[in-house]
Design a protein around this motif. Structure first.
Motif, PDB file in Angstrom:
ATOM      1  N   ASN A   2       0.835  -1.184   0.000  1.00 57.44           N
ATOM      2  CA  ASN A   2       0.000   0.000   0.000  1.00 57.44           C
ATOM      3  C   ASN A   2       0.886   1.256   0.000  1.00 57.44           C
ATOM      4  OD1 ASN A   2      -1.472   2.231   1.109  1.00 57.44           O
ATOM      5  ND2 ASN A   2      -3.039   0.777   1.750  1.00 57.44           N
ATOM      6  N   TRP A   3       0.570   2.206  -0.875  1.00 56.07           N
ATOM      7  CA  TRP A   3       1.410   3.393  -0.988  1.00 56.07           C
ATOM      8  C   TRP A   3       1.320   4.312   0.214  1.00 56.07           C
ATOM      9  CZ3 TRP A   3       5.559   4.826  -3.599  1.00 56.07           C
ATOM     10  CH2 TRP A   3       6.000   3.910  -4.552  1.00 56.07           C
ATOM     11  N   ASP A   4       0.260   4.208   0.993  1.00 54.57           N
ATOM     12  CA  ASP A   4       0.207   4.978   2.243  1.00 54.57           C
ATOM     13  C   ASP A   4       1.300   4.498   3.190  1.00 54.57           C
ATOM     14  OD1 ASP A   4      -1.958   6.526   1.448  1.00 54.57           O
ATOM     15  OD2 ASP A   4      -3.425   5.089   2.237  1.00 54.57           O
ATOM     16  N   ASP A  59       6.120  -0.943  -8.903  1.00 52.57           N
ATOM     17  CA  ASP A  59       5.271  -1.955  -8.270  1.00 52.57           C
ATOM     18  C   ASP A  59       6.052  -3.219  -7.951  1.00 52.57           C
ATOM     19  OD1 ASP A  59       3.056  -0.299  -8.338  1.00 52.57           O
ATOM     20  OD2 ASP A  59       2.236  -1.191 -10.171  1.00 52.57           O
TER      21      ASP A  59
END
Length: 65
Positions: A2-4, A59
């Motif tokens: 998750n990029w958060d 990714d």
């Protein structure tokens, strides 16, 4: 990943990103600050990747981080 989470851990992860993409400067990594779009743009600029290539590289690299 998750990029958060990546954004929250960016200070720890930017060293490994620097090892992977050595043409990115410390200042550029600070500017990216865990932002996937900014990182893709810098990879396109430095390595001549297409947007899809840059997204795939990012990714693939951060999947297991």
């Amino acid at each position: 990943m998750n990029w958060d989470i990546i954004q929250g851990k960016w200070k720890q992860l930017k060293g490994s990103a620097k090892e992977k993409w050595g043409e990115l400067t410390d200042d550029e990594l600070d500017q990216i600050d865990g932002n996937k779009d900014k990182m893709a743009g810098k990879l396109q600029e430095k390595y001549g990747y297409t947007k899809d290539q840059a997204d795939k590289e990012i990714d693939d690299y951060f999947r297991d981080k």
